[in-house]
Scaffold this active site. Structure first.
Site, PDB file in Angstrom:
ATOM      1  N   HIS A   1       0.857  -1.196   0.000  1.00 45.70           N
ATOM      2  CA  HIS A   1       0.000   0.000   0.000  1.00 45.70           C
ATOM      3  C   HIS A   1       0.884   1.234   0.000  1.00 45.70           C
ATOM      4  O   HIS A   1       1.270   1.741   1.053  1.00 45.70           O
ATOM      5  CB  HIS A   1      -0.917  -0.039   1.233  1.00 45.70           C
ATOM      6  CG  HIS A   1      -1.944   1.054   1.285  1.00 45.70           C
ATOM      7  ND1 HIS A   1      -3.141   0.921   1.951  1.00 45.70           N
ATOM      8  CD2 HIS A   1      -1.952   2.311   0.777  1.00 45.70           C
ATOM      9  CE1 HIS A   1      -3.836   2.047   1.839  1.00 45.70           C
ATOM     10  NE2 HIS A   1      -3.122   2.913   1.141  1.00 45.70           N
TER      11      HIS A   1
ATOM     12  N   HIS B   1       1.289   4.818  -2.363  1.00 47.20           N
ATOM     13  CA  HIS B   1       0.930   5.693  -3.491  1.00 47.20           C
ATOM     14  C   HIS B   1       2.216   6.342  -3.977  1.00 47.20           C
ATOM     15  O   HIS B   1       2.859   7.081  -3.221  1.00 47.20           O
ATOM     16  CB  HIS B   1      -0.064   6.768  -3.038  1.00 47.20           C
ATOM     17  CG  HIS B   1      -1.321   6.199  -2.450  1.00 47.20           C
ATOM     18  ND1 HIS B   1      -2.465   6.007  -3.193  1.00 47.20           N
ATOM     19  CD2 HIS B   1      -1.609   5.735  -1.205  1.00 47.20           C
ATOM     20  CE1 HIS B   1      -3.407   5.481  -2.421  1.00 47.20           C
ATOM     21  NE2 HIS B   1      -2.908   5.300  -1.215  1.00 47.20           N
TER      22      HIS B   1
ATOM     23  N   HIS C   1      -9.568   1.055  -1.185  1.00 44.69           N
ATOM     24  CA  HIS C   1      -9.527   1.691   0.129  1.00 44.69           C
ATOM     25  C   HIS C   1     -10.942   1.612   0.707  1.00 44.69           C
ATOM     26  O   HIS C   1     -11.905   2.025   0.036  1.00 44.69           O
ATOM     27  CB  HIS C   1      -9.129   3.154   0.018  1.00 44.69           C
ATOM     28  CG  HIS C   1      -7.664   3.402  -0.244  1.00 44.69           C
ATOM     29  ND1 HIS C   1      -6.982   2.823  -1.266  1.00 44.69           N
ATOM     30  CD2 HIS C   1      -6.765   4.179   0.423  1.00 44.69           C
ATOM     31  CE1 HIS C   1      -5.723   3.236  -1.232  1.00 44.69           C
ATOM     32  NE2 HIS C   1      -5.555   4.058  -0.219  1.00 44.69           N
TER      33      HIS C   1
ATOM     34  N   GLU D   1     -11.294   3.286   6.067  1.00 44.96           N
ATOM     35  CA  GLU D   1     -10.219   4.152   6.579  1.00 44.96           C
ATOM     36  C   GLU D   1     -10.903   5.232   7.411  1.00 44.96           C
ATOM     37  O   GLU D   1     -10.771   5.274   8.627  1.00 44.96           O
ATOM     38  CB  GLU D   1      -9.423   4.766   5.410  1.00 44.96           C
ATOM     39  CG  GLU D   1      -8.317   5.722   5.842  1.00 44.96           C
ATOM     40  CD  GLU D   1      -7.637   6.442   4.659  1.00 44.96           C
ATOM     41  OE1 GLU D   1      -8.198   6.461   3.542  1.00 44.96           O
ATOM     42  OE2 GLU D   1      -6.545   7.016   4.884  1.00 44.96           O
TER      43      GLU D   1
ATOM     44  N   ASP E   1       1.771   3.951   2.860  1.00 44.54           N
ATOM     45  CA  ASP E   1       0.744   4.824   2.268  1.00 44.54           C
ATOM     46  C   ASP E   1       1.371   5.983   1.478  1.00 44.54           C
ATOM     47  O   ASP E   1       1.570   5.855   0.270  1.00 44.54           O
ATOM     48  CB  ASP E   1      -0.209   5.342   3.353  1.00 44.54           C
ATOM     49  CG  ASP E   1      -1.601   5.674   2.818  1.00 44.54           C
ATOM     50  OD1 ASP E   1      -1.856   5.451   1.631  1.00 44.54           O
ATOM     51  OD2 ASP E   1      -2.439   6.154   3.613  1.00 44.54           O
ATOM     52  N   ASP E   2       1.644   7.102   2.159  1.00 43.79           N
ATOM     53  CA  ASP E   2       2.231   8.279   1.499  1.00 43.79           C
ATOM     54  C   ASP E   2       3.416   8.757   2.347  1.00 43.79           C
ATOM     55  O   ASP E   2       3.307   9.764   3.062  1.00 43.79           O
ATOM     56  CB  ASP E   2       1.176   9.394   1.390  1.00 43.79           C
ATOM     57  CG  ASP E   2      -0.048   8.938   0.621  1.00 43.79           C
ATOM     58  OD1 ASP E   2       0.028   8.854  -0.609  1.00 43.79           O
ATOM     59  OD2 ASP E   2      -1.069   8.627   1.273  1.00 43.79           O
TER      60      ASP E   2
HETATM   61  N1  ADE Z   1      -4.595   8.736  -1.740  1.00 43.86           N
HETATM   62  C1  ADE Z   1      -3.367   8.770  -1.235  1.00 43.86           C
HETATM   63  N2  ADE Z   1      -3.378   8.370   0.038  1.00 43.86           N
HETATM   64  C2  ADE Z   1      -4.653   8.053   0.357  1.00 43.86           C
HETATM   65  C3  ADE Z   1      -5.301   7.570   1.506  1.00 43.86           C
HETATM   66  N3  ADE Z   1      -4.654   7.326   2.644  1.00 43.86           N
HETATM   67  N4  ADE Z   1      -6.629   7.388   1.457  1.00 43.86           N
HETATM   68  C4  ADE Z   1      -7.291   7.641   0.341  1.00 43.86           C
HETATM   69  N5  ADE Z   1      -6.739   8.094  -0.764  1.00 43.86           N
HETATM   70  C5  ADE Z   1      -5.419   8.301  -0.770  1.00 43.86           C
HETATM   71 ZN    ZN Z   2      -3.729   4.800   0.592  1.00 46.65          ZN
END
Ligand code: ADE
Ligand code: ZN
Length: 335
Positions: free
Chosen positions: A14, A16, A194, A197, A275-276
């Protein structure tokens, strides 16, 4: 334990790729491409990364992606991430990309995918890191835009393993994309989404039942429905949990309140992911460490999290066996 986690072989499911854009590279690309950004230094960018929820992050995240224009930019972005994977002992990674973030700005789909794939191929050759690519639809956009994006992917099916669903969960439930996902499956693509969350546990159920997902991204809100937790455990439906992201976006107030170790104890196929990472303060090792510092985690449990990610990945059985052996050998050596 720190050293154990640092050297533990890991698999990321996971991530991005646009979320791995570090402020330094953002500045470099802004200059190279003559794109104006509302910050005067990478430090100032980092200071702006204070989020109150998912949407407050997404607004800044889509702004940041505006510096990505050329194939070389997507290559540089992906290569920088792969070098971090090497540091963190990531054996295999399954990367999300958001074509609509770029095609909506007039960037060609081919520019995006060619830049990313050139780096991924080099990563496998030079670093020995295997990878897969997952194309995400932005759920705040409409079904028509998702169908158009799927069509653009048609000539790249050799490079894409699955479709996913990201962006604003609230107000954009899985069922909005049921027909697009059915088409993607008919094209031979796997599906992930997703769900749970920020949104309700019903979104997790609908992602499974209506979108046919092989994994649920995040999924932490499943605890609101004990029957669903039981079902996730029995089916070994993987959850790609992102601990530092969840704290930054206030899904949980503090890491000691995170439920992932509790879910792991209940037999769910929980995995740890970044994630990011450029926005949430950490890559794979940082995420493992942050959890291990706040919650009880044994070496065997840390290894189990890696084994779960291998089980949940889209690689073939032979490679799964090879990677699993690396993890169990490592655990046996270190305990
Ligand atoms: N795009 C990038 N990170 C995300 C996240 N945590 N939830 C939804 N969309 C995303
Ligand atoms: Zn994500």
């Amino acid at each position: 334990m720190k050293r154990f986690i640092h050297n533990l072989p890991k698999v990321e499911l996971h991530l991005h790729i646009e979320g791995s854009l570090e402020p330094e590279l953002m500045f470099e690309l802004a200059q190279r491409n003559q794109v104006a950004i509302p910050f005067s230094s990478p430090e100032e960018v980092r200071e702006a990364y204070q989020f109150s929820n998912l949407q407050s992050f997404l607004d800044i995240y889509y702004q940041g992606a505006r510096v990505l224009l050329h194939e070389q930019d997507f290559y540089d972005l992906t290569w920088a991430y792969l070098l971090r994977c090497q540091q963190d002992r990531v054996l295999h990674t399954e990367i999300f990309f958001d074509p609509q973030t770029h095609t909506e700005r007039g960037i060609a789909f081919d520019t995006v995918i060619h830049g990313i794939c050139r780096a991924l191929a080099q990563g496998e050759q030079e670093l020995g890191i295997t990878s897969q690519l997952i194309m995400c639809f932005l759920r705040h956009l409409d079904e028509e835009s998702a169908f158009a994006t799927l069509q653009m992917a048609e000539s790249h099916l050799d490079k894409i393993v699955a479709v996913g669903l990201d962006s604003s969960e609230l107000g954009h439930p899985p069922e909005k994309f049921e027909r697009v996902f059915a088409r993607a499956q008919a094209m031979g693509l796997k599906t992930v989404a997703h769900a749970g969350e920020e949104g309700p546990s019903q979104n997790i159920k609908n992602a499974i039942e209506l979108l046919g997902v092989s994994r649920v991204d995040h999924g932490v809100r499943c605890v609101d429905d004990p029957a669903l937790v039981e079902q996730l455990s029995l089916s070994r439906m993987p959850l790609t949990v992102c601990p530092l992201s969840n704290i930054k976006l206030k899904v949980f107030e503090t890491m000691d309140q995170h439920n992932l170790m509790q879910l792991l104890d209940q037999g769910l196929c929980v995995t740890i992911n970044a994630d990011d990472p450029a926005y949430f303060g950490g890559y794979m090792t940082d995420n493992f460490l942050a959890v291990a510092e706040a919650l009880p985690m044994s070496k065997a449990q840390a290894a189990q999290l890696s084994l779960n990610a291998i089980e949940a990945s889209f690689i073939d059985q032979q490679l799964k066996q090879k990677y699993s052996q690396l993890v169990t050998d490592y655990l046996n050596r270190c305990s």
